[in-house]
Structures are given as structure tokens and as C-alpha cells.
Design an enzyme around this catalytic site. Structure first.
Site, short mmCIF file in Angstrom:
data_model
loop_
_atom_site.label_atom_id
_atom_site.label_comp_id
_atom_site.label_asym_id
_atom_site.label_seq_id
_atom_site.Cartn_x
_atom_site.Cartn_y
_atom_site.Cartn_z
N SER A 149 42.60 41.62 35.42
CA SER A 149 41.59 41.65 34.36
C SER A 149 42.05 42.27 33.05
O SER A 149 41.38 42.12 32.04
CB SER A 149 40.35 42.42 34.84
N LYS A 185 42.17 40.03 30.18
CA LYS A 185 40.95 39.60 29.48
C LYS A 185 40.91 40.12 28.04
O LYS A 185 40.36 39.48 27.16
CB LYS A 185 39.70 40.06 30.25
N TYR A 197 42.18 30.30 33.52
CA TYR A 197 41.74 31.68 33.81
C TYR A 197 42.58 32.30 34.95
O TYR A 197 43.03 33.45 34.85
CB TYR A 197 40.24 31.69 34.16
N TYR A 233 34.56 47.92 34.59
CA TYR A 233 33.53 47.42 35.50
C TYR A 233 32.27 48.27 35.33
O TYR A 233 31.89 48.58 34.21
CB TYR A 233 34.04 47.41 36.96
N VAL A 291 42.24 44.69 38.96
CA VAL A 291 42.27 44.93 40.41
C VAL A 291 43.69 44.99 40.99
O VAL A 291 43.87 45.32 42.15
CB VAL A 291 41.41 43.92 41.21
N1 GLU Z 1 41.35 37.48 38.77
C1 GLU Z 1 40.42 38.44 39.26
C2 GLU Z 1 39.08 37.78 39.53
O1 GLU Z 1 38.71 36.88 38.82
C3 GLU Z 1 40.29 39.51 38.23
C4 GLU Z 1 39.56 40.68 38.76
C5 GLU Z 1 39.83 41.96 38.05
O2 GLU Z 1 40.98 42.37 37.83
O3 GLU Z 1 38.84 42.55 37.67
O4 GLU Z 1 38.40 38.13 40.46
#
Ligand code: GLU
Length: 304
Positions: free
Chosen positions: A64, A67, A189, A240, A258
């Protein structure tokens, strides 16, 4: 200048003694076998000095954390139009929580939760000529390193098991907040999330957010106002449903993934990256949180 190397050495040796190192993410099968004992910290100062301890030169899945980089590219390409399709409020819920998306008519709470990041992927798929190649080249520019790459096994692993992301993308599509086919957007993604970097590469990648939008290759990607906005979103939405806790303990804009990485920064001062794959119940790296709390406490360098 503080003795950064001594400070990193101390917080590393203190944090590594924690009896509870958290749990490695297993919902993406390819991540489940990462050794929980990996732990690295890297700091890059704005003057270009580098300090590291532990496994700061080992590659890991940035997940993530990507992002933020996708958001900055989308802002570079379409500017304020991003905010027609995604909001800027913390969600207070897990990254893959879907209920709010339905209640709020397909407008994701922010670009750092999965549904918001999928909208950003859609923008990039629309605007980039060869989305996966062009995005990778953007990241290589930021890092100043052409070896950065996708991990195809991780991307495939998520493609095969990312059912909640398919659900989010389909919901977005039903609310007409996805212009491209679901499969195409998610393929982008999943690749974006699979990018691997070391702690030191990640510190370099995030340098532009501490340097008024200008990357290590001296290209100006985003303006001051956009940098301010991205840093604000990291502070309020980057962890989060634990963004408040991170601001409370550490006091820096940042983003976790994660894969166990955390990158955080103080504008005009430094970027710091930690990696320890064991996660707490909210999905943030356990040792990374501990180390960063100690770092800003010992150096007295936080935005507060
Ligand atoms: N690729 C992971 C998902 O879409 C990212 C999750 C993360 O790192 O928060 O679940």
C-alpha cells in the site's frame, strides 16, 4: 546535526528485543513465507546524507505504500480533478472495508484505502500510454534507480486471491466511478502493489514529498500545494484505522503497507523508512511503529 547513526543503532537494538514482533500478513499467499526476523531502518536527510541499520538493503513488497506514489502521479496528470472522484477524509475502518463505499455512493473516503487507490489506478490507466511501463519508469525516476521492478509472483498471487478488491472495483463500476474494465484496472493495481524496494530505495522514492515536489533526478513532479495535500493525506489516512495512533505516537506524515514497510517524513529535513514484516492487529508493522516512536522522541523531530 544529531548523531543519526548512533540514534538508529540504539532504536534498532531496543526494538528488536520486543517479545511480540506481530504476525506476517498471510492473506496474500506470496507474502506469507517472509521471515519475520527481517528488520531494517534507513534515513535520508535533505542534505543527501544516508544512515542505515539492519536489513535496510533487502527488497520487500511495498504494497500500500505504492498508493502514495500512484496518487502523486495522478495529481501530476489531472491535478484537482482527482477530488471529483475520491474524498480526503480518514475512514476509521480497515483498508478493504466496503460498507462505506456503498453508503457514500461509490466515492471512496480517501485515496489511500483500497477503493480509493483503485480509482487512482483507473485514472492512471486512462491517462498513461503504457500504464504499467510508464508507472514503473516514474518510480525509477523518483528512486533514481532503474533496477526497481514489479514482483510478478506477488502480483499473480493477489490476482488469484484479491476477492475484496474485485468486489470494490465492481461496486465502483456500478456507481460509474470506474471508467476502464475492472480486470484492466485491477491488473494495474495488483502490479503497483507488488513493487519491491529496499528501505533506502523507499526513502529516495519519497524524497520529493520532503523536497517541494522535486525528485532526486531533479525533475519537478508536483507543486508545493500538491505536496502539502499529499502529506496531509498521509498524516490523516496513511495507517489504516490507526492513523490517529501514528500521529499520536510518531507525529509525522507517512504510509504503511502489509509487506511490513513504513515510510515517514519531515518536510525539508528527512525521510525515514523501516521494514519489519510482523504486523499488529491493525495491519501496521509492529517494530516499525516502535522504532519510529523512539526516533521522533529521541531526536525531537516531528511536525508537532
Ligand atoms: N495489495 C494489498 C491489497 O490490496 C495492499 C494492502 C496494503 O498494503 O494495505 O490488499
Amino acid at each position: 546535526m544529531p548523531d543519526y547513526q548512533a540514534i538508529l543503532n540504539t532504536i534498532y537494538s531496543e526494538a528488536i528485543q520486543a517479545s511480540d514482533k506481530g504476525i506476517v500478513a498471510s492473506y496474500i499467499p506470496e507474502l506469507a513465507h517472509i521471515d519475520i526476523n527481517n528488520f531494517g531502518i534507513h534515513l535520508r536527510t535533505s542534505e543527501g546524507k544516508n544512515f542505515g541499520v539492519g536489513d535496510y538493503n533487502k527488497l520487500f513488497s511495498i504494497q500500500s505504500i505504492s498508493k502514495v506514489l500512484a496518487l502523486s502521479k495522478a495529481m501530476e496528470l489531472v491535478g484537482e480533478a482527482v477530488w471529483d472522484r475520491v474524498d480526503v477524509e480518514p475512514s476509521g475502518n480497515p483498508f478493504n472495508f466496503l460498507t462505506l463505499l456503498e453508503v457514500e455512493n461509490g466515492i471512496p473516503r480517501n485515496p489511500l484505502i483500497n477503493s480509493g487507490a483503485i480509482v487512482i489506478s483507473d485514472i492512471l490507466v486512462s491517462k498513461l500510454k503504457n500504464p504499467k511501463d510508464d508507472f514503473l519508469n516514474y518510480i525509477r525516476d523518483l528512486v533514481n534507480d532503474n533496477s526497481v521492478n514489479y514482483n510478478m509472483d506477488v502480483a499473480q498471487s493477489e490476482k488469484a486471491t484479491g476477492f475484496k478488491n474485485y468486489a470494490a472495483a465492481n461496486l465502483l463500476k456500478s456507481f460509474k466511478n470506474l471508467n476502464n474494465p475492472v480486470e484492466e484496472v485491477l491488473d494495474f493495481y495488483f502490479h503497483q502493489c507488488s513493487i519491491e524496494m529496499t528501505c533506502s530505495q523507499l526513502s529516495n522514492a519519497f524524497y520529493l514529498f520532503a523536497n517541494n515536489g522535486c525528485c532526486l533526478r531533479n525533475k519537478l513532479h508536483i507543486n508545493d500545494r500538491q505536496v502539502k495535500r499529499i502529506n496531509a493525506i498521509m498524516l490523516t489516512c496513511g495507517f489504516y484505522d490507526e492513523a490517529g495512533e501514528f500521529a499520536f505516537e510518531v507525529g509525522l506524515p507517512g504510509k504503511s503497507g502489509v509487506g511490513g514497510g513504513i515510510v515517514a517524513l519531515l518536510p525539508d529535513k528527512f525521510v525515514i523508512t523501516t521494514w519489519s514484516p510482523g504486523l499488529n492487529v491493525k495491519g501496521n508493522s509492529k517494530l516499525g511503529m516502535l522504532a519510529l516512536e523512539q526516533f521522533t522522541t529521541k531526536t525531537k523531530l516531528s511536525i508537532f
